[in-house]
Design a protein around this motif. Sequence first.
Motif, PDB file in Angstrom:
ATOM      1  N   THR A 154       0.849  -1.183   0.000  1.00 45.79           N
ATOM      2  CA  THR A 154       0.000   0.000   0.000  1.00 45.79           C
ATOM      3  C   THR A 154       0.887   1.237   0.000  1.00 45.79           C
ATOM      4  O   THR A 154       2.010   1.198   0.486  1.00 45.79           O
ATOM      5  N   ASN A 155       0.384   2.306  -0.578  1.00 46.81           N
ATOM      6  CA  ASN A 155       1.093   3.587  -0.505  1.00 46.81           C
ATOM      7  C   ASN A 155       0.123   4.716  -0.833  1.00 46.81           C
ATOM      8  O   ASN A 155      -1.068   4.490  -1.026  1.00 46.81           O
ATOM      9  N   SER A 156       0.661   5.927  -0.894  1.00 53.27           N
ATOM     10  CA  SER A 156      -0.171   7.102  -1.125  1.00 53.27           C
ATOM     11  C   SER A 156       0.668   8.194  -1.768  1.00 53.27           C
ATOM     12  O   SER A 156       1.901   8.193  -1.651  1.00 53.27           O
ATOM     13  N   ASN A 157       0.004   9.124  -2.402  1.00 50.43           N
ATOM     14  CA  ASN A 157       0.700  10.306  -2.906  1.00 50.43           C
ATOM     15  C   ASN A 157       0.888  11.342  -1.794  1.00 50.43           C
ATOM     16  O   ASN A 157       1.414  12.411  -2.038  1.00 50.43           O
ATOM     17  N   ARG A 158       0.494  10.999  -0.599  1.00 46.05           N
ATOM     18  CA  ARG A 158       0.712  11.818   0.591  1.00 46.05           C
ATOM     19  C   ARG A 158       1.476  10.947   1.603  1.00 46.05           C
ATOM     20  O   ARG A 158       0.881  10.417   2.552  1.00 46.05           O
ATOM     21  N   PRO A 159       2.797  10.758   1.391  1.00 45.00           N
ATOM     22  CA  PRO A 159       3.567   9.817   2.221  1.00 45.00           C
ATOM     23  C   PRO A 159       3.480  10.077   3.727  1.00 45.00           C
ATOM     24  O   PRO A 159       3.424   9.134   4.513  1.00 45.00           O
TER      25      PRO A 159
END
Length: 187
Positions: A154-159
């Motif tokens: 999982t990841n995000s463009n808002r680390p």
Amino acid sequence: MVEKEKTALILVDVINSFFEPGQPNYYAGVENVLEPMRALLKTARESGTIVVHAVEKHRPEFHDFEWRKLPIHHLENAHDAAFFDDFRPEGPRETIIFKRRFSAFFATDLALFLHEQKVTRVVIAGVKTNVCIRATAQDAFASGFEPVVPREATNSNRPHLAEASLEDIDRYMGRVVPLGDALGMLA
């Protein structure tokens, strides 16, 4: 006597919108979760583990409350809402849950389905950590399941928000584990 954990895999929003360059929710770095998710899916399929494909879909001709905060997206039969690449459901141990909010549990029959299958633990992978993954983990916990999130899947463009969400999931709701641990739970 303690019963053995029965685990299911929940893949959240593995659709074109997030993973195909040029689509509305694509962000640089999202492709880093693809191989870990492929490993989870392969292991689950090989072991006969239940796989839930939780995908956001909205009705094209009707208003949706979510659009007060977000642009219109993920309409039924639209390209952005279609399964990405090789993540289409296969076989009798896989099912689809259509969701209209961030959580795969909210206003769906996912909890009922998993309880009927005697599932006690869910491995949750997909996008975005700070939105749909966190909401799904929180509602999994509230529904009586142990949520497990493999860090690499999982990841995000808002680390910074992704890290805060993983910390909260691990501290208050379930566990955040290395990919290898999650693969072991699905094997």
